[in-house]
Design a protein around this motif. Structure first.
Motif, mmCIF file in Angstrom:
data_model
loop_
_atom_site.group_PDB
_atom_site.id
_atom_site.type_symbol
_atom_site.label_atom_id
_atom_site.label_comp_id
_atom_site.label_asym_id
_atom_site.label_seq_id
_atom_site.Cartn_x
_atom_site.Cartn_y
_atom_site.Cartn_z
ATOM 1 N N GLU A 118 1.475 -1.866 -5.512
ATOM 2 C CA GLU A 118 0.865 -0.628 -5.039
ATOM 3 C C GLU A 118 1.598 -0.148 -3.789
ATOM 4 O OE1 GLU A 118 -3.745 0.656 -4.221
ATOM 5 O OE2 GLU A 118 -2.810 -0.817 -2.896
ATOM 6 N N ASN A 136 6.219 0.804 -6.398
ATOM 7 C CA ASN A 136 5.415 0.841 -7.628
ATOM 8 C C ASN A 136 6.026 1.782 -8.662
ATOM 9 O OD1 ASN A 136 3.274 0.062 -9.284
ATOM 10 N ND2 ASN A 136 1.977 1.748 -8.608
ATOM 11 N N THR A 147 1.358 -1.688 -10.374
ATOM 12 C CA THR A 147 0.284 -1.569 -9.385
ATOM 13 C C THR A 147 -0.352 -2.917 -9.051
ATOM 14 O OG1 THR A 147 -0.179 0.568 -10.466
ATOM 15 C CG2 THR A 147 -1.649 -0.099 -8.679
#
Length: 333
Positions: free
Chosen positions: A249, A266, A271
């Motif tokens: 992320e 990302n 993520t």
């Protein structure tokens, strides 16, 4: 005599400061555009020409009455209205903010405002996601990376595919080394509010159980699946490829920003989140929101099994004790 003169001069200077300071006022404006990792705030400064503003901005902290020594922005000199972007925030946290300005005599602060960041996962808006649903009805984003399709969220199911319940083991004495040899899961800190963002923490027995913890048409990622992902991310096997950053992320909403190193992109849409782990006592729950994400693989033996440490790279450890609690990602069959 010289000491007396210096003393009198000091009194005069202090008197001048006290006389001029009231001519400068600063107000903190409302915080808006709040998301999990940033917000917009600002201030309004009223000053006369006798007391010019050399620097202004906002300062913020998790503690009340933040000062310039805390996190702060630095806007241009001069009085008037201004706005600042507050960055590098953590999700689900209460922050305090004050506008400030610096003149030749002092740093002056405005009124304090507070705001709370929401707790949402920041997916890559440039990536196309699909979905898959588990037996409990949980819906996960999925993403294609190379020839594989991965879940883009951590598993949070509490039943096997056949409907059998997975034991919710809240006793931390059962986690760590080889205390139990049956499938189990827990929520971080035994707090179900961590479910939707971080998913569940499972032992390896749950990851490898023949009743299958994954949705229909999917399986818990094996060591080979992770190696295939790593080879796709780093086909030339370059040392320090930072391929892990392409899986994490992008923001500080959940990842800790440490040592000035924060290059998450990302770009894959994977993520990854630092959901923490369950370690042997006296440690127990640890490292949520830290520097690593931990994932079980389905590959292993009763003597120790494979897990993944995801930092700036993908690191596979082949002999983790089976009763530790890690996250799980699934791959489409």
């Amino acid at each position: 005599m010289r000491t007396k003169i210096i003393y009198l001069l000091a009194i005069v200077l202090v008197s001048c400061v006290n006389k001029e300071l009231p001519d400068l006022t600063i107000k903190t404006t409302e915080v808006n555009n709040i998301n999990s990792y940033s917000a917009i705030c600002g201030g309004e400064i009223v000053s006369d020409d006798a007391l010019p503003v050399l620097e202004k901005g906002v300062c913020w902290s998790l503690n009340q009455n933040p000062t310039y020594a805390d996190n702060h922005t630095n806007e241009s000199a001069g009085a008037g209205k201004f706005t600042s972007k507050i960055t590098n925030l953590n999700a689900d946290s209460t922050y305090y903010v004050r506008a400030y300005c610096i003149n030749k005599f002092d740093t002056v602060y405005g009124n304090q405002m507070s705001f709370r960041t929401p707790n949402t996962i920041i997916f890559n808006p440039q990536v196309t996601y699909s979905t898959v649903t588990d037996i409990d009805g949980n819906v996960y984003k999925t993403v294609s990376i190379g020839s594989q399709t991965w879940m883009a969220e951590n598993l949070r199911v509490t039943h096997f595919r056949n409907g059998d319940l997975i034991s919710n083991e809240t006793n931390l004495e059962k986690w760590g080394f080889f205390q139990i040899q049956t499938s189990a899961f827990c929520w971080y800190n035994n707090d179900v509010s961590n479910k939707n963002i971080y998913g569940a923490l499972y032992n390896w027995y749950a990851a490898s159980d023949n009743r299958n913890i994954a949705p229909e048409g999917w399986h818990v990622a094996t060591r080979e699946d992770w190696e295939k992902l790593e080879n796709y991310m780093n086909p030339l096997r370059v040392y320090q490829s930072y391929c892990g950053n392409k899986l994490r992320e992008t923001t500080t909403a959940h990842w800790r920003k440490s040592n000035g190193f924060f290059d998450n992109t990302n770009q894959t849409g994977f993520t990854a989140l630092p959901a923490g782990k369950v370690a042997p006592l006296p440690y127990g729950f640890m490292e949520i929101g830290g520097d690593f994400a931990y994932f079980w693989t389905k590959t292993g033996t009763p003597n120790g099994s494979s897990c993944v440490y995801l930092y700036s790279e993908i690191v596979i450890d082949n002999l983790q004790p089976n009763c530790r609690g890690f996250s799980i990602r699934c791959v489409k069959d």
